[in-house]
Design an enzyme around this catalytic site. Structure first.
Site, PDB file in Angstrom:
ATOM      1  N   GLU A  91       0.989   6.915  -6.608  1.00  0.00           N
ATOM      2  CA  GLU A  91      -0.092   7.914  -6.660  1.00  0.00           C
ATOM      3  C   GLU A  91       0.473   9.335  -6.582  1.00  0.00           C
ATOM      4  OE1 GLU A  91      -2.968   9.122  -3.167  1.00  0.00           O
ATOM      5  OE2 GLU A  91      -3.582   7.192  -4.010  1.00  0.00           O
ATOM      6  N   LYS A 104       0.831  -1.208   0.000  1.00  0.00           N
ATOM      7  CA  LYS A 104       0.000   0.000   0.000  1.00  0.00           C
ATOM      8  C   LYS A 104       0.868   1.261   0.000  1.00  0.00           C
ATOM      9  CE  LYS A 104      -3.798   2.504   0.564  1.00  0.00           C
ATOM     10  NZ  LYS A 104      -3.417   3.701   1.304  1.00  0.00           N
TER      11      LYS A 104
END
Length: 292
Positions: A171, A164
């Site tokens: 991102e 993650k």
């Protein structure tokens, strides 16, 4: 299946609802009594049948540590703790060791989906032993998006949050690229409708993505983003990604630059640029701007 869920904020509250819609019973605890089903961790643990599964959705760091510490005192051998917050993977390894000494299992789970997760499902990346993951699997299945993809047993304890973390680092770089392209389009006189250029990219281009869709939504609300200040916070994951890259000698120039760009957003008058301006003036006689 019965689940205890600690932390009923924007994500935790929606996760409780999505799991309930899948037919499971969720008992939620939060410091806000208006959203809680029970009003203490002791009451939460007492309400769950053995073996218990407790999912923690609280801020990383001290809040997670204190919650895990208290659960370690309340739970029994054979129970399971899932950390679905944004903890650092090294914290996961420590928590697994601390709880494991008491016979309590531990799974770390990176969760992505934000405010859209209730309707669309949550992307899940989890780490732990096969045995512990199997205990949590019904809840992972309830939370994940429909279809084949959206959830992965990434590896050992810590692997879920590490995956993650890298996701969030990517991102950062993607958002920075969209932001830089938008600023350049806004800067030239020949492009008269930047918002519609962004919208046109949503179909048939190699850069189409959900982030692009969200950028168009933002421009729909405020075409030139006049109502926003050029300031962006960074989460722990961005910094941890860069630190992990250094530790493993992996070059991450785009992700690292996107993190540093956020730091620059906090400066109304960059000290570095003062030196750059001074040097350009010294060696080339380039004009400088006086401080106000």
């Amino acid at each position: 299946m019965e689940l205890g869920l600690i932390g009923l904020g924007k994500m935790g509250g929606n996760m409780r609802e999505r799991i309930r819609r899948a037919g499971h019973n969720v008992i939620g605890y939060d410091r806000n009594p208006d959203v809680a089903d029970v009003h203490s961790l002791t009451e939460l643990v007492d309400a769950l049948p053995s073996p218990r599964v407790v999912w923690v959705m609280v801020p990383a760091g001290a809040a997670t540590q204190s919650t895990v510490d208290e659960l370690g005192k309340l739970l029994s051998p054979g129970d399971l703790v899932i950390d679905g917050g944004n903890s650092r993977w090294t914290d996961d390894e420590r928590h697994a060791k601390e709880l494991g000494e008491k016979g309590i299992g531990f799974v770390d789970c990176g969760v992505s989906g934000g405010v859209w997760g209730l309707a669309n499902g949550y992307a899940l990346m989890y780490g732990g032993t096969d045995e512990d993951v199997a205990k949590a699997q019904p809840f992972f299945d309830a939370l994940k998006p429909d279809g084949e993809y959206g959830a992965v047993h990434a590896g050992k304890v810590g692997a879920g949050h590490f995956a993650k973390m890298v996701h969030n680092g990517i991102e950062y770089a993607m958002m920075q690229a969209y932001a830089e392209g938008w600023e350049l389009l806004e800067a030239v006189h020949s492009v008269t409708d930047v918002r519609e250029v962004f919208r046109s990219w949503k179909a048939g281009t190699v850069i189409r993505s959900w982030l692009l869709d969200l950028a168009v939504d933002a421009l729909e609300k405020d075409e030139h983003l006049d109502d926003l200040r050029g300031y962006a916070e960074d989460s722990g994951e961005g910094r941890w990604t860069v630190e992990a890259a250094v530790d493993n000698a992996v070059p991450l120039p785009a992700i690292t630059a996107s993190l540093f760009a956020r730091f620059s957003s906090r400066q109304t008058d960059s000290p570095q640029m003062k030196m750059i301006a001074a040097l350009r003036n010294e060696f080339g006689g380039h004009a400088v701007t006086a401080a106000e």
